[in-house]
Design an enzyme around this catalytic site. Sequence first.
Site, PDB file in Angstrom:
ATOM      1  CB  CYS A 135      66.090 -34.666  82.278  1.00 39.76           C
ATOM      2  SG  CYS A 135      67.426 -34.448  81.111  1.00 39.76           S
ATOM      3  CB  CYS A 136      69.181 -32.403  85.009  1.00 40.24           C
ATOM      4  SG  CYS A 136      70.576 -32.076  86.114  1.00 40.24           S
ATOM      5  CB  ILE A 137      68.807 -27.900  86.816  1.00 37.89           C
ATOM      6  CG1 ILE A 137      68.411 -26.638  87.609  1.00 37.89           C
ATOM      7  CG2 ILE A 137      69.550 -27.529  85.536  1.00 37.89           C
ATOM      8  CD1 ILE A 137      67.773 -26.898  88.955  1.00 37.89           C
ATOM      9  N   PRO A 139      63.686 -28.694  84.430  1.00 38.15           N
ATOM     10  CG  PRO A 139      62.919 -30.736  85.319  1.00 38.15           C
ATOM     11  CD  PRO A 139      64.174 -30.015  84.903  1.00 38.15           C
ATOM     12  CB  THR A 197      63.295 -37.869  84.469  1.00 39.78           C
ATOM     13  OG1 THR A 197      63.802 -38.930  85.286  1.00 39.78           O
ATOM     14  CG2 THR A 197      64.336 -37.518  83.419  1.00 39.78           C
TER      15      THR A 197
END
Length: 224
Positions: A135-137, A139, A197
């Site tokens: 999630c967030c950065i 990925p 996400t």
Amino acid sequence: MGKRVAVVLAGCGVFDGSEIHEASAVLVHLSRQQATVKIFAPNTDQMHVVDHLKGSPTEEKRNVLVESARLARGDIQDLSELNVKDLDAIIFPGGFGAAKNLCTWAVQGKDCAVNEQVKTVLEAFHAEKKPIGLCCISPVLAAKVFPGCEVTVGHDKDDRYPDVPDTAEAISQLGCKHICKHVNEAHVDGKNKIVTTCAFMCKAPLHEIFDGIGVMVQEVLKLA
């Protein structure tokens, strides 16, 4: 019987480690699903230490594993001790630590290097066809390690996601596909079993971020 899930942290604090609300949301949603959780972090120095009150770097030195232990309430292991055979899935919360301590995306973008232990762990779960949640950065870790995969870091045509267009473009330049999703959604790359996400990549109320992480966790567990 609950699934066995690894959670990998990158320190403690949004600007130089794991984002605390994201890490907590992951752990709460896993608890609700009666998952057995093991928490890991690499035993390495942080890229730098940020004074979160001033928002500026300090001369201090801190260790990623030691700082992550704060979030894990001391119940944490060196990432080198992770055995993919003992687990059903793995999840990486975000925060700048994911882009500074787990890889060098924060300073090198798409040309970054991924921490060798992190890369080995990601490749091990992928080879075993076990799901990976990010999630967030975080990925961008998948985008760097698995060319051709699909991820989301949010929506590139919504002002609430100011950092998404550039990040999405860099992901595309790595040969991956960026899928636009809103904060309360997750994207499932079924072929690679990667679930992502955007969390705090969106300037959204905390409960929306919490809910989106819940969707990600549920989708990861479905694939496990």
